[in-house]
Design a protein around this motif. Sequence first.
Motif, PDB file in Angstrom:
ATOM      1  N   ASP A   3      45.554  10.620  -3.334  1.00 53.52           N
ATOM      2  CA  ASP A   3      46.173  11.741  -3.912  1.00 53.52           C
ATOM      3  C   ASP A   3      45.027  12.416  -3.350  1.00 53.52           C
ATOM      4  O   ASP A   3      46.097  14.050  -2.613  1.00 53.52           O
ATOM      5  N   ILE A   4      44.005  13.026  -3.962  1.00 53.59           N
ATOM      6  CA  ILE A   4      44.037  14.306  -4.102  1.00 53.59           C
ATOM      7  C   ILE A   4      43.151  14.797  -2.699  1.00 53.59           C
ATOM      8  O   ILE A   4      43.042  15.438  -2.147  1.00 53.59           O
ATOM      9  N   GLN A   5      42.307  13.904  -1.952  1.00 56.35           N
ATOM     10  CA  GLN A   5      42.094  14.063  -0.287  1.00 56.35           C
ATOM     11  C   GLN A   5      43.700  14.453   0.096  1.00 56.35           C
ATOM     12  O   GLN A   5      43.473  15.013   1.250  1.00 56.35           O
ATOM     13  N   ALA A   6      44.670  13.891   0.017  1.00 60.52           N
ATOM     14  CA  ALA A   6      45.534  13.759   0.457  1.00 60.52           C
ATOM     15  C   ALA A   6      46.630  15.465   0.843  1.00 60.52           C
ATOM     16  O   ALA A   6      46.932  16.705   1.455  1.00 60.52           O
ATOM     17  N   LYS A   7      46.336  16.007  -0.549  1.00 61.92           N
ATOM     18  CA  LYS A   7      46.996  17.649  -1.381  1.00 61.92           C
ATOM     19  C   LYS A   7      45.537  18.379   0.016  1.00 61.92           C
ATOM     20  O   LYS A   7      45.821  19.860  -0.180  1.00 61.92           O
ATOM     21  N   ALA A  62      40.299  24.995  -5.577  1.00 60.80           N
ATOM     22  CA  ALA A  62      40.068  25.424  -6.692  1.00 60.80           C
ATOM     23  C   ALA A  62      41.069  24.896  -7.253  1.00 60.80           C
ATOM     24  O   ALA A  62      41.114  24.060  -8.459  1.00 60.80           O
ATOM     25  N   GLN A  63      42.599  25.101  -7.165  1.00 59.28           N
ATOM     26  CA  GLN A  63      43.814  24.754  -7.740  1.00 59.28           C
ATOM     27  C   GLN A  63      43.670  23.196  -7.816  1.00 59.28           C
ATOM     28  O   GLN A  63      44.066  22.593  -8.507  1.00 59.28           O
ATOM     29  N   VAL A  64      43.412  22.205  -6.998  1.00 61.30           N
ATOM     30  CA  VAL A  64      43.420  20.963  -6.979  1.00 61.30           C
ATOM     31  C   VAL A  64      42.601  20.397  -7.652  1.00 61.30           C
ATOM     32  O   VAL A  64      42.952  19.412  -8.923  1.00 61.30           O
ATOM     33  N   ALA A  65      41.225  21.022  -7.891  1.00 64.61           N
ATOM     34  CA  ALA A  65      40.517  20.300  -9.261  1.00 64.61           C
ATOM     35  C   ALA A  65      40.952  21.050  -9.918  1.00 64.61           C
ATOM     36  O   ALA A  65      40.860  20.111 -11.394  1.00 64.61           O
ATOM     37  N   LYS A  66      41.298  22.144 -10.269  1.00 62.60           N
ATOM     38  CA  LYS A  66      41.920  22.227 -11.785  1.00 62.60           C
ATOM     39  C   LYS A  66      43.228  21.189 -12.026  1.00 62.60           C
ATOM     40  O   LYS A  66      43.339  20.886 -13.193  1.00 62.60           O
ATOM     41  N   ASP A  67      43.618  20.842 -11.410  1.00 64.37           N
ATOM     42  CA  ASP A  67      44.921  19.960 -11.887  1.00 64.37           C
ATOM     43  C   ASP A  67      44.643  18.122 -11.645  1.00 64.37           C
ATOM     44  O   ASP A  67      44.832  17.566 -12.435  1.00 64.37           O
ATOM     45  N   THR A  68      42.987  17.921 -10.778  1.00 59.36           N
ATOM     46  CA  THR A  68      43.046  16.418 -10.908  1.00 59.36           C
ATOM     47  C   THR A  68      41.473  16.413 -11.240  1.00 59.36           C
ATOM     48  O   THR A  68      41.155  15.042 -11.988  1.00 59.36           O
ATOM     49  N   THR A  69      40.350  17.345 -11.693  1.00 66.88           N
ATOM     50  CA  THR A  69      39.508  16.880 -12.061  1.00 66.88           C
ATOM     51  C   THR A  69      38.992  15.991 -13.186  1.00 66.88           C
ATOM     52  O   THR A  69      39.443  16.439 -14.420  1.00 66.88           O
ATOM     53  N   GLN A  88      34.899  21.790 -16.302  1.00 63.37           N
ATOM     54  CA  GLN A  88      35.377  22.783 -14.798  1.00 63.37           C
ATOM     55  C   GLN A  88      36.526  22.764 -14.300  1.00 63.37           C
ATOM     56  O   GLN A  88      36.085  22.993 -14.041  1.00 63.37           O
ATOM     57  N   ALA A  89      37.442  22.167 -15.477  1.00 61.60           N
ATOM     58  CA  ALA A  89      38.745  22.388 -14.410  1.00 61.60           C
ATOM     59  C   ALA A  89      38.995  23.693 -14.906  1.00 61.60           C
ATOM     60  O   ALA A  89      39.396  24.643 -13.986  1.00 61.60           O
ATOM     61  N   ASP A  90      39.230  24.163 -15.722  1.00 68.25           N
ATOM     62  CA  ASP A  90      38.957  26.168 -15.931  1.00 68.25           C
ATOM     63  C   ASP A  90      38.767  26.983 -14.853  1.00 68.25           C
ATOM     64  O   ASP A  90      39.303  28.068 -14.247  1.00 68.25           O
ATOM     65  N   LYS A  91      37.312  26.485 -14.166  1.00 67.60           N
ATOM     66  CA  LYS A  91      36.703  27.256 -13.041  1.00 67.60           C
ATOM     67  C   LYS A  91      36.921  26.881 -12.080  1.00 67.60           C
ATOM     68  O   LYS A  91      35.910  26.605 -10.838  1.00 67.60           O
ATOM     69  N   GLY A  92      37.286  25.967 -12.086  1.00 70.95           N
ATOM     70  CA  GLY A  92      38.410  25.217 -10.455  1.00 70.95           C
ATOM     71  C   GLY A  92      37.391  24.319 -10.238  1.00 70.95           C
ATOM     72  O   GLY A  92      37.135  24.304  -9.258  1.00 70.95           O
ATOM     73  N   GLY A  93      36.640  23.315 -10.800  1.00 66.10           N
ATOM     74  CA  GLY A  93      35.559  22.697 -10.345  1.00 66.10           C
ATOM     75  C   GLY A  93      34.226  23.520 -10.042  1.00 66.10           C
ATOM     76  O   GLY A  93      33.500  22.511  -9.443  1.00 66.10           O
ATOM     77  N   ASP A  94      33.834  24.716 -10.408  1.00 68.26           N
ATOM     78  CA  ASP A  94      32.885  25.554  -9.426  1.00 68.26           C
ATOM     79  C   ASP A  94      31.438  25.466 -10.240  1.00 68.26           C
ATOM     80  O   ASP A  94      32.148  25.369 -11.665  1.00 68.26           O
ATOM     81  N   LEU A  95      30.365  25.213  -9.928  1.00 69.15           N
ATOM     82  CA  LEU A  95      29.276  24.206 -10.447  1.00 69.15           C
ATOM     83  C   LEU A  95      28.055  25.140 -10.203  1.00 69.15           C
ATOM     84  O   LEU A  95      27.736  25.438 -11.525  1.00 69.15           O
ATOM     85  N   GLY A  96      28.868  26.814  -9.717  1.00 66.28           N
ATOM     86  CA  GLY A  96      27.968  27.706  -9.905  1.00 66.28           C
ATOM     87  C   GLY A  96      26.694  27.585  -8.590  1.00 66.28           C
ATOM     88  O   GLY A  96      26.582  26.047  -7.579  1.00 66.28           O
TER      89      GLY A  96
END
Length: 367
Positions: free
Chosen positions: A230-234, A243-250, A255-263
């Motif tokens: 499902d994530i790959q399809a999105k 970032a939005q997909v990460a926020k919704d699915t990770t 890390q979700a609020d940062k769009g999965g950003d690890l720095g």
Amino acid sequence: MIAYRPAFERQPPRYRRDRVGRHLVALAIIGLAGGLGGAEPAFAQNPPPAAPQRVVKPKAPAAAPAPVAAAQPAAPAPHAEAAASGNEPVARVGGRDVSSSEIRAFLAAVGPDQRAALARDPALLNQTLRAMFARQLVLKEATDKKWQDQPAVVAQLAKLREEAIFETYLQSASVPPENYPDEAEIQKTYDANKGALIMPRRFHLAQIYVALAEGSDAAAEEKAKAKLADIQAKLKQPKADFAQVAKDTTDQREQADKGGDLGWLPEPQLVPEIKSRVMGMAVNTVSEPIKLADGYHIVKLIETKPSETMPLADVRDTLVQRLRAQRAELNRRAYLARALEQNPPAINEIALSRIASELTQSAGAAR
């Protein structure tokens, strides 16, 4: 050198939960939270709104009531003044109160890492304070028995006192001048150590994580694979926002609020599976799912920075601390040598040789 925070560790990510209401030996945790660095903030409930007052037409004044004795102020509640000053009793141990100021002083004496751990874990705080209380009980019992008057204890205390006086005085006599080192010395040290001041190649990464613990059953694995699909399809949709997909699915919710950003992550910190994949990626591209022991990772490479020598501004404070520590050690040795030179000891060589002989015999017997 610079310490980097770990990422892509092999163990599953840990998710923190606020644990409220854990028993803490009747401790006032809210009172202690202010003394703990890194503690979660306390959220007080908002008071209910006051009922609206009705405006009524004033009546004619009634006859004045008979005078009554002035009301006496109510006696303060026990410990009210202490609570107002932030020094209320927190526990009662061995027949005496332990105040919040004592607890704060105890916590201030531990290292910052341990303080942060205590702030995050009420159970650990409970255990640590129980050990403190047990120590106080033992000290009280020993003092009641005048244990401090035992000859061996008196001798040990005298030795500790002597050592404290010696060390603190010698440290004070060895402190470098406030203006040391000057800029020329700092620059010279920087130039001489550039080879050791290399910043490794760094990668700015973001990720979407799908948890799947090692040894999970077939049902859990199928669920994780369905979520991955499902994530790959999105992500393959036109103008997909990673970032939005990460926020919704990770599953790595911190890390979700940062769009999965690890720095920014240095190359040596990446586990081999991630490193080998990232090294072949172009900027702003997304990897296929990477299977690790803790689950699946979909990684986006945002930017890279090549290996470079750290600028002087970034390491200046570290160099100053190192130079001052080295100068303090040199001052210490020079002070001791000067003390002996100005007051040379007269040594009885015969007596000293006897002691050396006894030492040799005892060492041989120990073998």
